[in-house]
Design an enzyme around this catalytic site. Sequence first.
Site, short mmCIF file in Angstrom:
data_model
loop_
_atom_site.label_atom_id
_atom_site.label_comp_id
_atom_site.label_asym_id
_atom_site.label_seq_id
_atom_site.Cartn_x
_atom_site.Cartn_y
_atom_site.Cartn_z
N LYS A 47 0.83 -1.20 0.00
CA LYS A 47 0.00 0.00 0.00
C LYS A 47 0.87 1.26 0.00
CE LYS A 47 -3.70 -2.42 2.25
NZ LYS A 47 -4.43 -2.62 3.48
N ILE A 54 2.50 7.10 0.47
CA ILE A 54 1.45 6.19 0.91
C ILE A 54 0.25 6.28 -0.01
CG2 ILE A 54 2.25 6.30 3.29
CD1 ILE A 54 -0.28 7.89 3.94
N CYS A 55 -0.46 5.16 -0.14
CA CYS A 55 -1.63 5.07 -1.02
C CYS A 55 -2.85 5.63 -0.28
CB CYS A 55 -1.85 3.63 -1.42
SG CYS A 55 -3.32 3.39 -2.42
N LEU A 56 -3.38 6.73 -0.79
CA LEU A 56 -4.58 7.33 -0.21
C LEU A 56 -5.73 7.39 -1.21
CD1 LEU A 56 -2.92 10.36 1.60
CD2 LEU A 56 -3.79 8.29 2.66
#
Length: 108
Positions: A47, A54-56
């Site tokens: 992720k 970071i994956c948001l």
Amino acid sequence: MRPSQGKVWYVHNLLKYEFDLEFDLPVSYPDVAPELALPEIDGKTEKMYRGGKICLDSHFRPLWARNVPQFGIAHAMALGMAPWLAVEIPALVAAGRISHKEGSSKAS
């Protein structure tokens, strides 16, 4: 232009895990949320994008879009980074991908 820097931390099993934070404000800010990165754990979770970002996308970006222009950097940290840390840090510890740094303070 260099990204802004800071620290984030998360307490898991009464141990404090602290990480360096980098974030960029995009040219189209506040219409687009800032990109948050934890370079220390780059590549240790699925992720995360290259560079420790970071994956948001699926959860936080729609929330940001509905609340423009009221949201700011504090909202990105509280509603984007905090839930990500709450899910990923315990998983990374359990998988043995990160460990508590000796000499770091214990949570009180």
